[in-house]
Write an enzyme that holds these catalytic residues in place. Structure first.
Site, short mmCIF file in Angstrom:
data_model
loop_
_atom_site.label_atom_id
_atom_site.label_comp_id
_atom_site.label_asym_id
_atom_site.label_seq_id
_atom_site.Cartn_x
_atom_site.Cartn_y
_atom_site.Cartn_z
N ASP A 111 0.70 -1.24 0.02
CA ASP A 111 -0.03 0.09 -0.07
C ASP A 111 1.01 1.25 0.01
OD1 ASP A 111 -2.17 -1.73 0.25
OD2 ASP A 111 -2.60 -1.20 1.95
N GLU A 171 0.75 -6.33 -4.89
CA GLU A 171 0.77 -5.57 -6.10
C GLU A 171 1.89 -4.62 -6.54
OE1 GLU A 171 -2.91 -3.36 -5.98
OE2 GLU A 171 -1.95 -1.65 -7.32
#
Length: 381
Positions: free
Chosen positions: A17, A273
């Site tokens: 994040d 990610e």
């Protein structure tokens, strides 16, 4: 018009994040035409990916971005014209109330997680009115097609990578204490969550006929590596050999140095990610470990990316990539690790060509930063 941006980020526990939020903040500030504040609730974790960060500072300037400590209770500040909540983190209540009083109201964006799934196109850009306040939040979905929010990428990334491969790779290896590749050697980076498939893969590499050098940045996988090695701990700077496999533990590094590791290696195991996207931009073969989600939602995300990634590959090469990805993620159908590895090595040349060609497909999705600026700042005009 000079536009102000606020980005809010909760650091969960995996650096993904904050990794995405920091790349976005740097990208927005890069041309100097925007005032960018990044609010982070865990500056110590942030410092792991960007060592210049002072974890004790309430406010600091870094790479053109004002980094603010997100503490509670949240002190009142004037909201920016564009407000980004990364990955659905809840904005401070006092800040939200102040946003609603501002005229015109800020453009409020929820930056969502990246997915290659088809539904992303239909949901990208949808508005969601606040149930009580005069505010509307827009969902912004990164993705792999032009109809999505695109992918994080710097304008000069390809040039920097090419320059490194032309003139910097040998020095990079020397700095890690490695010489030139020996015949048949494969250099692999391994950044992973805890994974029950690890031991089988290491067994396959150690027993294989060709040398494998595995470079492991410090992280959650290291205790598992130590257990497989039969040692109490494995620390940064240590190296171990088992059969054809040499394992080296690397210090946790910043984002830019991690990029160079991905560019230099023949194969990159990545997780989550941010690392996955950077490995794709590296143009090298990769194996992705999706972040485990409830009810197996990560399996759908993995299969969606896999389907796009192997499109155009021959049947055997596509099966080799799919077999290794599924085995690494514990998904059926997946054969045993030794078979997966033999199949992958047999198709390595085709997989390398596909990884390089995949860069063209990524480029067609567009730059997330540029698309986000267009989406948000056009609403201010």
């Amino acid at each position: 018009m000079r536009v102000s941006w606020d980005i809010f980020c909760n650091v969960i526990d995996n650096y993904g994040d904050i990794g995405v939020a920091w790349r976005l903040a740097r990208g927005l500030a890069r041309d100097g035409d925007r005032d960018v504040r990044l609010w982070v609730d865990d500056l110590r974790a942030f410092r792991r990916i960007w060592p210049a960060i002072d974890p004790a500072a309430d406010a600091q300037a870094c790479a053109g971005v004002t980094v603010r400590a997100w503490r509670e209770p949240f002190a009142a500040v004037e909201p920016a014209q564009v407000v980004v909540e990364a990955f659905g983190c809840a904005l401070p209540g006092v800040y939200l109330e102040t946003m609603a009083r501002r005229s015109p109201a800020p453009v409020w964006i929820n930056l969502e997680y990246l997915s290659a799934e088809a539904w992303v196109e239909a949901h990208h850009g949808l508005p969601s009115p606040h149930p009580r306040l005069a505010l509307t939040k827009f969902f912004f979905f990164p993705g792999y097609t032009p109809a999505t929010g695109g992918l994080l990428v710097e304008p000069d990334l390809a040039q920097r990578r090419a320059a490194f491969l032309d003139a910097g790779r040998a020095e990079f290896w020397r700095a890690l204490g490695l010489g030139a590749l020996v015949a048949g050697e494969l250099r692999v980076s391994l950044f992973a969550y805890e994974n029950p498939a690890l031991a089988g893969l290491l067994d396959a590499w150690a027993a294989g006929p060709q040398p494998v050098t595995c470079l492991v940045p410090e992280g959650r996988i290291v205790p598992q590596l130590a257990a497989w090695l039969g040692v109490p701990t494995a620390e940064a700077g240590e190296r171990f050999r088992r059969g054809a496999l040499e394992l080296r533990i690397l210090p946790f590094t910043d984002q830019d140095a991690y990029d160079r590791l991905l560019w230099a290696c023949d194969l990159n195991f990545v997780r989550g990610e941010d690392s996955c996207v950077r490995a794709q931009w590296a143009g090298r073969p990769l194996v992705w470990q999706a972040y485990p989600q409830a009810e197996g939602a990560h399996a759908d995300k993995l299969e969606a990316l896999l389907a796009r990634y192997v499109h155009g590959l021959g049947r055997a090469a596509a099966a080799a990539v799919g077999g290794l990805w599924r085995h690494w993620n514990g998904l059926a159908p997946a054969p045993d690790p030794a078979s997966c590895w033999v199949a992958w090595r047999a198709q390595q040349a085709a997989i390398e060509q596909q990884a390089a060609a995949w860069l063209d497909a990524l480029g067609q999705a567009g730059s997330l930063t540029e698309k986000l600026v267009e989406f948000a700042e056009n609403r201010l005009k």
